[in-house]
Design a protein around this motif. Structure first.
Motif, PDB file in Angstrom:
ATOM      1  N   SER A   1       4.097  17.745  10.202  1.00 53.56           N
ATOM      2  CA  SER A   1       4.793  17.012   9.131  1.00 53.56           C
ATOM      3  C   SER A   1       4.442  17.501   7.733  1.00 53.56           C
ATOM      4  N   ILE A   2       3.335  18.233   7.572  1.00 58.23           N
ATOM      5  CA  ILE A   2       2.980  18.715   6.225  1.00 58.23           C
ATOM      6  C   ILE A   2       3.879  19.888   5.812  1.00 58.23           C
ATOM      7  N   GLY A   3       4.577  20.499   6.783  1.00 58.53           N
ATOM      8  CA  GLY A   3       5.504  21.594   6.476  1.00 58.53           C
ATOM      9  C   GLY A   3       4.810  22.938   6.400  1.00 58.53           C
TER      10      GLY A   3
ATOM     11  N   ARG B   1       0.816  -1.212   0.000  1.00 54.78           N
ATOM     12  CA  ARG B   1       0.000   0.000   0.000  1.00 54.78           C
ATOM     13  C   ARG B   1       0.847   1.260   0.000  1.00 54.78           C
ATOM     14  N   MET B   2       0.472   2.202  -0.865  1.00 53.53           N
ATOM     15  CA  MET B   2       1.015   3.557  -0.801  1.00 53.53           C
ATOM     16  C   MET B   2      -0.011   4.415  -0.076  1.00 53.53           C
ATOM     17  N   LYS B   3       0.440   5.127   0.952  1.00 56.09           N
ATOM     18  CA  LYS B   3      -0.464   5.997   1.703  1.00 56.09           C
ATOM     19  C   LYS B   3      -0.028   7.441   1.525  1.00 56.09           C
ATOM     20  N   PHE B   4      -0.921   8.278   1.026  1.00 57.44           N
ATOM     21  CA  PHE B   4      -0.608   9.696   0.801  1.00 57.44           C
ATOM     22  C   PHE B   4      -1.882  10.516   0.951  1.00 57.44           C
ATOM     23  N   SER B   5      -1.700  11.793   1.242  1.00 54.11           N
ATOM     24  CA  SER B   5      -2.842  12.706   1.377  1.00 54.11           C
ATOM     25  C   SER B   5      -2.820  13.816   0.342  1.00 54.11           C
ATOM     26  N   THR B   6      -1.715  13.936  -0.414  1.00 53.93           N
ATOM     27  CA  THR B   6      -1.661  14.884  -1.524  1.00 53.93           C
ATOM     28  C   THR B   6      -1.037  14.189  -2.729  1.00 53.93           C
ATOM     29  N   LEU B   7      -1.278  14.749  -3.903  1.00 50.70           N
ATOM     30  CA  LEU B   7      -0.707  14.189  -5.126  1.00 50.70           C
ATOM     31  C   LEU B   7       0.495  14.993  -5.594  1.00 50.70           C
ATOM     32  N   THR B   8       1.255  15.527  -4.646  1.00 53.79           N
ATOM     33  CA  THR B   8       2.501  16.215  -4.996  1.00 53.79           C
ATOM     34  C   THR B   8       3.580  15.162  -5.257  1.00 53.79           C
ATOM     35  N   ALA B   9       4.508  15.491  -6.117  1.00 50.96           N
ATOM     36  CA  ALA B   9       5.555  14.526  -6.496  1.00 50.96           C
ATOM     37  C   ALA B   9       6.336  14.039  -5.278  1.00 50.96           C
ATOM     38  N   GLY B  10       6.661  14.971  -4.380  1.00 52.45           N
ATOM     39  CA  GLY B  10       7.446  14.613  -3.198  1.00 52.45           C
ATOM     40  C   GLY B  10       6.738  13.605  -2.307  1.00 52.45           C
ATOM     41  N   GLU B  11       5.453  13.843  -2.056  1.00 56.42           N
ATOM     42  CA  GLU B  11       4.717  12.931  -1.174  1.00 56.42           C
ATOM     43  C   GLU B  11       4.474  11.586  -1.838  1.00 56.42           C
ATOM     44  N   LEU B  12       4.204  11.575  -3.146  1.00 57.41           N
ATOM     45  CA  LEU B  12       3.997  10.309  -3.853  1.00 57.41           C
ATOM     46  C   LEU B  12       5.270   9.456  -3.847  1.00 57.41           C
ATOM     47  N   LYS B  13       6.404  10.111  -4.069  1.00 58.76           N
ATOM     48  CA  LYS B  13       7.681   9.382  -4.062  1.00 58.76           C
ATOM     49  C   LYS B  13       7.955   8.800  -2.677  1.00 58.76           C
ATOM     50  N   LYS B  14       7.680   9.589  -1.649  1.00 56.06           N
ATOM     51  CA  LYS B  14       7.892   9.141  -0.275  1.00 56.06           C
ATOM     52  C   LYS B  14       6.967   7.969   0.054  1.00 56.06           C
ATOM     53  N   ALA B  15       5.710   8.042  -0.411  1.00 52.82           N
ATOM     54  CA  ALA B  15       4.741   6.968  -0.160  1.00 52.82           C
ATOM     55  C   ALA B  15       5.184   5.672  -0.841  1.00 52.82           C
ATOM     56  N   TYR B  16       5.794   5.816  -2.020  1.00 54.21           N
ATOM     57  CA  TYR B  16       6.278   4.634  -2.744  1.00 54.21           C
ATOM     58  C   TYR B  16       7.474   4.009  -2.005  1.00 54.21           C
ATOM     59  N   GLU B  17       8.369   4.856  -1.567  1.00 54.49           N
ATOM     60  CA  GLU B  17       9.577   4.366  -0.878  1.00 54.49           C
ATOM     61  C   GLU B  17       9.248   3.757   0.493  1.00 54.49           C
ATOM     62  N   ASN B  18       8.144   4.220   1.100  1.00 59.54           N
ATOM     63  CA  ASN B  18       7.753   3.733   2.427  1.00 59.54           C
ATOM     64  C   ASN B  18       6.447   2.929   2.359  1.00 59.54           C
ATOM     65  N   ARG B  19       6.395   2.035   1.406  1.00 56.28           N
ATOM     66  CA  ARG B  19       5.183   1.241   1.235  1.00 56.28           C
ATOM     67  C   ARG B  19       4.838   0.455   2.495  1.00 56.28           C
ATOM     68  N   GLU B  20       3.550   0.307   2.739  1.00 60.59           N
ATOM     69  CA  GLU B  20       3.078  -0.397   3.927  1.00 60.59           C
ATOM     70  C   GLU B  20       2.365  -1.684   3.527  1.00 60.59           C
TER      71      GLU B  20
END
Length: 594
Positions: A314-316, A126-145
């Motif tokens: 964490s959202i910055g 599972r990729m978990k994200f709350s926005t479709l920004t490139a940074g968050e999507l990449k992070k969700a992919y790298e930290n798959r659950e």
């Protein structure tokens, strides 16, 4: 090969871009698939599997259902077929599957169905994200659950429960009408019943309301209107008596000022966004959800289907404010002030929480082509975000009391002493102020004018679409994502219509409410629906309870349908009589109009 499942084509494109997958090919000339040597991103198009009855015919009850490819169940879902074929074309070489759909019941169910029906035997990640920004999507992919089975099973259970209610109750309604030798397509659903009942009771309350007279007294000093402190007067003789007592002069006996800090409203969850968008722009709740989804898919805001009013660090915060500062002159000055102060940034938070997603916030991505209502909604969200970090607005309320022949009259005014957070939103709407003439205690003034006015009490206000969404939330009916849809469905079925003052119940809607409340009140029960809703929410944390919830639903629904069948002929006759009466009424109105 790792298959990444996106919920929609536009989202697939964003995921591919974030992961640096540049090769795109058009599968069957319709589906854009993105791949490199290790990954392939394939979009769904919402739900591509649908529930289907295993029993043919129109009898009830029916509980024997299964999942099937949507295009095989409903011809209108023909467009889903190439998407299913695209997934199937990679089913043999896939050794890994990543679900990258929206992180909620519906999104997880979409991914779950693709995984279990097409990529059998492959354990999904599972990729978990709350926005479709490139940074968050990449992070969700790298930290798959691990896959969120709780969300998926809760979503599946909700679909099944709603299918049981919708199909069985609609069939029962139509079968009742068939007993009279007539036919008409009729329908009602699990949440639609209580929602219709709420609006129908309001309609009855308004219909039964009898206006009553009352009188108000007022005086005018230096152009300032004062009203009688005793409030509305129900007895005309008493009003006349008090009116005669009003002298030619009045003494200012009290001048009281109170300064209050008014803090910014909390971050938006979906319901409060829908309510505010309606208040400020008169955008309907259903349209607000549609617009918010577009903004989310454009990477401009976070996931909108949330019930949270909290924002995590964490959202910055600083990063988003820095970007917003560059985007819009309307609140760039306020953003700059916040950033120039330095120190820790901490927004105002609300009470409500959602484990899956934070409150709605702007991502900081620069809008490029927003117009009309999309632009208005984005500005509402972005301005609210800036306002959260700003100091409170200071509002001064002034109350003045004047006495004439022992009768007290009062006047009130409000003004904004310091704008505070309201500066961030004043380009969208202004704070209400009420001017008041300056007076001092002990002053004696000539009464320029005195008044006695007869008025009538007013019926309770009707629901607007926004206030009805809020009422459904308050009563625990439906979900954040479905309440606006439920209301739209009641409009589509012609049970409700928009008229003067708000939502009205049609003759058809009132007939459905009255007949079903008389014979099978459980269909209209808020308590029963709320109980089911609570059980469905519980499954997210305890997916093993699915069978228990479904068995309970079947048991409850079977009892309702047995009751329905007992009164079937009577229900049918009452519906046919009601429909006939409506038809005659429509004909008479048509003739009168000519």
């Amino acid at each position: 090969m790792r298959v990444i499942v996106a919920e929609k084509p536009k989202v697939a494109n964003k995921i591919a871009y974030a992961l640096g997958i540049t090769k795109r090919r058009a599968f069957q000339r319709r589906v854009s698939v993105y791949e490199d040597s290790n990954n392939v991103v394939i979009p769904a198009v919402g739900h591509i599997f649908k529930l289907k009855s295993s029993v043919k015919g129109y009898g009830y009850p029916v509980f024997d259902i299964s999942w099937e490819e949507a295009h095989k169940v409903d011809k209108r879902a023909y467009y889903t077929k190439p998407y299913i074929e695209a997934f199937k074309s990679y089913s043999k070489e896939a050794d890994s599957i990543v679900v990258a759909t929206d992180y909620d019941n519906e999104g997880s169910l979409i991914g779950y169905n693709v995984a279990r029906f097409i990529f059998k035997g492959v354990e999904p990640e599972r990729m978990k994200f709350s926005t479709l920004t490139a940074g968050e999507l990449k992070k969700a992919y790298e930290n798959r659950e691990g896959f969120d089975y709780g969300n998926a099973v809760a979503g599946e259970t909700r679909h099944m429960v709603d299918w049981f209610y919708g199909i069985n109750l609609s069939r029962a309604l139509m079968q009742a009408i068939k007993t009279t030798g007539k036919f008409r397509i009729m329908s009602i659903g699990r949440v639609q019943g209580p929602a219709l009942a709420i609006t129908s009771r309001k309609e009855e309350e308004i219909g039964a309301f009898i206006p009553e007279p009352f009188w108000t007294l007022s005086i005018e000093i230096k152009g300032q209107k004062f009203t009688y402190e005793g409030g509305n007067i129900k007895d005309e003789e008493k009003a006349k008596e008090l009116y005669k007592k009003i002298g030619k002069e009045a003494t200012i006996v009290e001048v009281k000022e109170e300064e209050k800090d008014v803090y910014a409203p909390p971050p938006f969850d979906l319901t409060s966004l829908q309510v505010e968008a309606y208040r400020v722009f008169k955008i309907s709740p259903a349209k607000t959800l549609q617009l918010a989804q577009v903004l989310y898919e454009s990477s401009l805001i976070s996931y909108p289907r949330t019930s949270s009013q909290k924002l995590p660090p964490s959202i910055g915060f600083k990063k988003i404010l820095e970007k917003l500062r560059e985007h819009n002159k309307s609140y760039s000055k306020e953003a700059e002030e916040l950033l120039s102060k330095g120190g820790k940034l901490w927004p105002r938070q609300g009470r409500k929480e959602d484990a899956a997603h934070p409150a709605i916030y702007p991502t900081g991505v620069k809008p490029t082509s927003l117009e009309g209502e999309e632009k208005k909604l984005y500005e509402l969200i972005a301005s609210r975000f800036v306002a959260l970090f700003m100091p409170p607005m200071k509002r001064i309320t002034t109350q003045v009391k004047a006495e004439t022949n022992k009768l007290l009259f009062k006047a009130e005014g409000t003004r904004v002493a310091e704008k505070g957070w309201s500066r961030a939103v004043e380009h969208l709407y202004q704070q209400k102020e009420k001017e008041i003439v300056e007076f001092k205690e002990g002053e004696r003034h000539k009464i320029d004018k005195k008044g006695k006015k007869k008025e009538m009490t007013k019926a309770p206000p009707r629901y607007s679409e926004a206030s009805l969404v809020k009422e459904l939330e308050k009563k625990g009916l439906g979900t954040k994502a479905t309440r606006a849809v439920v209301i739209s469905t009641l409009f589509a079925r012609r049970y409700l219509f928009k008229g003067p003052g708000g939502i009205h119940v049609t003759d058809l809607g009132m007939s459905v409410y009255k007949i079903l409340s008389k014979h099978v009140p459980e269909i209209m029960s808020e308590e029963l629906t709320r109980d089911i809703e609570a059980s469905l929410e519980e499954i997210t944390e305890k997916p093993d309870k699915q069978k228990k919830v479904l068995d309970k639903t079947k048991k409850v629904l079977t009892k309702i349908l047995e009751k329905f069948r007992e009164d079937e002929k009577e229900i049918g006759k009452e519906f046919v009589d009601a429909l006939s009466s409506m038809r005659e009424k429509a004909i008479a109105y048509s003739k009168k109009k000519k």
